[in-house]
Design an enzyme around this catalytic site. Sequence first.
Site, short mmCIF file in Angstrom:
data_model
loop_
_atom_site.label_atom_id
_atom_site.label_comp_id
_atom_site.label_asym_id
_atom_site.label_seq_id
_atom_site.Cartn_x
_atom_site.Cartn_y
_atom_site.Cartn_z
N ARG A 46 68.40 28.86 9.74
CA ARG A 46 67.60 29.39 10.47
C ARG A 46 66.50 28.50 10.89
NH1 ARG A 46 64.35 33.74 7.53
NH2 ARG A 46 62.72 31.96 7.99
N TYR A 98 62.48 32.42 38.64
CA TYR A 98 63.52 33.84 37.73
C TYR A 98 62.95 34.99 37.45
CZ TYR A 98 67.80 35.00 34.11
OH TYR A 98 67.92 34.97 33.61
N ASP A 170 60.57 24.28 33.96
CA ASP A 170 61.70 25.20 33.22
C ASP A 170 62.39 23.84 34.96
OD1 ASP A 170 64.64 26.81 33.86
OD2 ASP A 170 63.45 28.55 34.42
N LYS A 195 73.30 26.84 31.72
CA LYS A 195 74.08 26.73 33.29
C LYS A 195 74.67 25.46 32.81
CE LYS A 195 71.43 30.97 33.40
NZ LYS A 195 70.48 31.04 33.85
#
Length: 379
Positions: A46, A98, A170, A195
Site C-alpha cells: 500500500r 475539470y 493541474d 490521459k
Amino acid sequence: MKFATKAIHAGQSPDPSTGAVMTPIYQTTTYVQASPGDHKGYEYSRGTNPTRTALENCLAALENGQHGLAFSSGMAATETVLKLLRPGDEVITGNDLYGGTYRIFTKLFEPLGIKFHFIDLANPESIRQYINEKTKLIWVETPTNPTMQIIDIESVSKIAKETEILFAVDNTFASPYLQNPLDLGADLVMHSVTKYIGGHSDVVMGALIVNDKELYDQLFFYYNACGNTPGPQDSFLVLRGIKTLHLRMKAHCENGRKIAEALKQHPKIEKVYWPGFEDHTRHDIAKKQMHDFGGMLSVVFKDKSLENTFKIASSFKVFSLAESLGGVESLINHPATMTHGSIPKDVREKVGVVDNLIRLSVGIEDIDDLLDDLQQALS
Ligand SMILES: *Cc1c(COP(=O)(O)O)cnc(C)c1O
C-alpha cells in the site's frame, strides 16, 4: 538528460536479480525481513512497491521534480492535496475547471469548511484581492478544460511565493512534454495520468510531483495512511506508455494544428478554441510557457441547438464519442452533458461551456482520415 531519454530510462535500471531490462511487475503485497525492521526499503505494497517506485521516479524526472507519487486516479491525487487543508482555510482557483475537480471542491470539501473562490485567472493580478491570512492554496489548470484558456504560471507563482501560499498546477492537458510548471515556480504538479501520460486509454491513474521534501513527506503520509495508490500492473502499463510520450505528443500537436486550422475555415463553425492561433487571447503566454500547443481543442457551432450538436456528435466514424482524452485514438466529447454535467448550467455557460460546444481530443491516426471524418460529420 533530455526528455526522450528520460521517458525511456528515468527511474528504470535493469533488475539486479535477473538482468531483466524492463521493470518487472512486482505482484506482491509484502516483503521478507531478515529481522524485524531489517528490510530492503519495502514492507507493504500500500505504501511502497518497486514497480510503482520506478514509475514515480520516472514521472518526477519528466517534470524536472525531486519527488513523485502515483495514485489510483487523478481525483485521488487531487483529494490528497486537499487533505492538507483544515476547516476555515481558503483556496483560490479558476472558473473553468475539470468537472470532477469542481465537484470534489464544492461537494466534498466545501461542506467540511473549506472556502473556494472560483475566479477568472486571465489576469493573475486579480488573485491578490482574494488573498487573506486564511488562503492556503492556489489551484490552477492550464490550458483549461474545455475552453483552452491559458493562465500565466510564472506570474501566479510570483504572487504565491510573495504571499507564501502553496501553488498547484493541474498539468493534465499539456502533459510534461509541453509544459513543466515546477520550472516556472509552481510548488506542486498534478496529473491525470489516465490521459496523455498513459496515452492508450487503458489505465486510470493520477500523480503528484513536488520538489520540497517536507511537502512530499506530508503527502506521502496521506498516501500511505489512506492507500489510494495504484497496483503494479497499472504502474507497469504506464511505464510502457511513457516510453513513447514524446513521439505521441509530437503527433498530437501536428494533427491538432491541422484540424484546428481546417475547422477555423468551416462555414458551420462559429469559433475554435486552440491556443496555437495567433488571435487566441493568451497566445503569447502559451508560446512562452508551452513547447507546442497540443491536440486538445473545442469548437462552437453556429447552430445553437442541442439537437444539431447531438446530430453532429453522433455522426463521426473515426472519432469516437466518449469522455476522457489524451489517448492515441481521436475522441469527441460534449462537455455540457458529459464531462461537465456536474457543473450547473448557469455556472458553465458563464465561461463558455454552451450546449453547442464540442471538445476534440485529436489522436495520432492518419490526418487525412481525421479531416475526412470531420468533413463528413459536419455535412
Ligand atoms: C481527467 C482529468 C482529471 C481527473 O483525473 P482521473 O484520472 O479521471 O481521476 C483531472 N483534471 C483534468 C484536467 C482531467 O482531464
